[in-house]
Design an enzyme around this catalytic site. Structure first.
Site, short mmCIF file in Angstrom:
data_model
loop_
_atom_site.label_atom_id
_atom_site.label_comp_id
_atom_site.label_asym_id
_atom_site.label_seq_id
_atom_site.Cartn_x
_atom_site.Cartn_y
_atom_site.Cartn_z
N CYS A 189 48.89 47.54 58.82
CA CYS A 189 48.15 46.48 58.17
C CYS A 189 47.23 45.64 59.41
O CYS A 189 47.67 45.69 60.54
CB CYS A 189 49.30 45.48 57.81
SG CYS A 189 48.69 43.98 57.61
N ASP A 246 52.01 50.36 57.03
CA ASP A 246 52.09 50.26 55.17
C ASP A 246 52.06 51.67 54.91
O ASP A 246 51.46 52.58 55.20
CB ASP A 246 50.78 49.69 54.77
CG ASP A 246 50.79 48.05 54.96
OD1 ASP A 246 51.70 47.50 54.61
OD2 ASP A 246 49.65 47.63 55.19
#
Length: 135
Positions: free
Chosen positions: A48, A55
């Site tokens: 991220c 992620d």
């Protein structure tokens, strides 16, 4: 042994293969026939850009090849190259689609990036290129 050589020897095999990877395509064995190829990549990871947290996503690729078809090991290594990349969900999906389109010039291609929920938010980004033909 120099520090550069020591660092190079510490590079793991998988990291080296990922870094050297490129999107490889081969000739479509049936270019006269409209058909679709579906590929699922369940272990996509990136970082991220706001929090730095990892992620995780399932990538679902559906495409109608033109004259070229994507080689499966090559796409796996390409996707793995995002592991340490700081990128948003939206940019990741768009960049991956753009790179795949450049590599194989499909008739039509759709990429769905289905990210694992984080903080009670579930994101799915769907991007496409070209016009889908009946099969």
């Amino acid at each position: 042994m120099s520090s550069t050589q020591a660092q190079a020897s510490k590079t793991l095999y998988g990291e080296r293969v990922i870094a050297e990877g490129e999107l490889i395509c081969f000739d479509n064995p049936r270019p006269e026939r409209p058909y679709e190829i579906s590929i699922e990549l369940p272990e996509f990871t990136c970082q991220c850009p706001f929090s730095g947290y990892p992620d995780f996503a399932v990538l679902r690729l559906l495409y109608q090849p033109g004259s070229r078809v994507i080689e499966l090991k090559a796409i796996k290594l390409y996707v793995n190259s995002y592991r340490n990349c700081t990128i948003s969900h939206e940019e990741a999906a768009n960049k991956i689609l753009d790179d795949l389109v450049v590599a194989c010039n499909p008739v039509w291609m759709q990429l769905e990036a289905d990210f694992n929920p984080r903080g009670n938010v579930h994101t799915v980004v769907r991007v496409s290129h070209g016009s889908r033909q009946p099969c």
